[in-house]
Design a protein around this motif. Structure first.
Motif: not given
Length: 370
Positions: A14, A17-18, A21, A76, A268-269, A272, A274
């Motif tokens: 995670i 990946k974040a 991204r 995502a 932010q989500t 990123l 996550y």
């Protein structure tokens, strides 16, 4: 929460990946936004010779930029399901969209779900908090003609005057069609207590999923953009005759955004990625402008009633996981919104190739001059 040995690999993935991204988002912004600005600088002669064509080209590039933002959430697994009336049917007519506001992810959600509504995004004007002016996207919104509004009683009257002037100078001259407005004036979590206290004081319904809307900006928009008939009443369309082509603002779109279990998405989500894939739900209702009162008190009551209905819609959604069916129907029909992977690949490729081209041009002239 402590990380177990079994969960460590997943947490590590995670984080990786974040970071990947985030790096892509930065690169995306570094090539796309300067390219947008450079293209428009190059096209300034066209703005003088053919302003309508210039703003048409600008709007298409603006739509592509918002499409890139939408693609961050799309890949995502953050998707949108739409309910209620089909707003695509009025995509070529003038409308103002009233949206409830819970989190920064609301804006990203709208950027995604409106991508397949023709040229709506290209011809759209946003009213947003002035803090967005200082983000990476601020320069794009300034050029496009979005309006940044300052919150607070001390700024309210001045902001309404500036909004009226902004609409007069930018809305029709840039061939805008839709306006997106968050009438609550802030996020739900920030305004709920104040709104409930106001409701209690004025014997209004107690709302928990939305707050009572502020009327000022809506009234300015309607007074500036609604075409009047000779008798002074608004000239608008009939909900049963969407083909009507009356001039001026014709529709009010009531858009209600709902998150499963009330778990909000923030920007932010969205960037990123996550969180696990999730579906955001958007419900639409369309009102012809001729049915919307323009006088202050009547308009206030009309807006209050729409948000009371939003409260009921959201209460039903959080209880059942679906919006209620329209009156006279037994079941509510939902539509899954999709983005074309081929189209996303095209606009991203265009952005990175444009960034490389403009970098090469600027580098060439720099070496020539210095």
């Amino acid at each position: 929460m402590a990380v177990t040995l079994e969960g460590a690999p997943r947490l590590g993935w995670i984080l990786v990946k974040a970071l990947l991204r985030f790096a892509f988002m930065v690169a995306n912004n570094l090539v796309a936004i300067p390219s947008y600005v450079c293209y428009l600088i190059l096209l300034q002669p066209l703005r003088v010779l053919d302003s309508k064509r210039f703003w048409c080209i600008e709007g298409i590039m603006y739509k592509w930029l918002l499409g890139m933002v939408a693609s961050w959430g799309w890949y995502a697994g953050y998707t949108v399901v739409e309910w209620g009336e089909d707003v695509k049917a009025i995509s070529e007519e003038e409308a103002v969209m009233l949206v409830n506001h819970q989190a920064t992810g609301d804006v990203c959600t709208l950027m995604m779900c409106l991508q397949d509504k023709g040229l709506v995004v290209a011809q759209m004007m946003w009213l947003m908090d002035h803090i967005f002016k200082y983000t990476n996207f601020g320069i794009v919104s300034l050029i496009h003609g979005d309006f940044f509004i300052r919150q607070g009683k001390s700024h309210r009257d001045q902001q309404l005057v500036l909004l009226k002037k902004h609409l007069e100078n930018n809305y029709r001259s840039r061939d805008r069609k839709w306006i997106v407005l968050f009438p609550e004036g802030g996020f739900l979590r920030k305004r709920r207590d104040t709104s409930q206290a106001f409701a209690k004081k004025n014997n209004l319904p107690f709302l928990t999923h939305v707050t009572l809307p502020r009327v000022g900006a809506t009234q300015i928009i309607l007074s500036a953009l609604v075409a009047r008939q000779e008798n002074g009443s608004p000239a608008g369309g009939d909900a049963k005759e969407l083909e009507s082509k009356s001039e001026g603002l014709q529709w009010i779109i009531d858009a209600t955004i709902a998150y499963p279990k009330g778990e909000l998405l923030d920007i932010q989500t969205w960037i990123l990625g996550y969180r696990k894939p999730t579906v955001t739900h958007v419900h639409y209702r369309i009102f012809p402008i001729k049915d919307v009162p323009l006088e202050t008190d009547d308009l206030t009551n009309w807006l209050y009633q729409r948000f009371i209905e939003k409260e009921d819609l959201l209460a039903h959604f959080y209880e059942t996981g679906a919006f209620p069916p329209p009156k006279g129907h037994k079941e509510a029909v939902s539509r899954e919104m999709t983005l074309s992977n081929a189209w996303i690949f095209f606009i991203q490729s265009f952005a990175f190739l444009s960034g490389y081209m403009w970098y090469s041009i600027i580098q060439y002239f720099y070496h020539c001059l210095f």
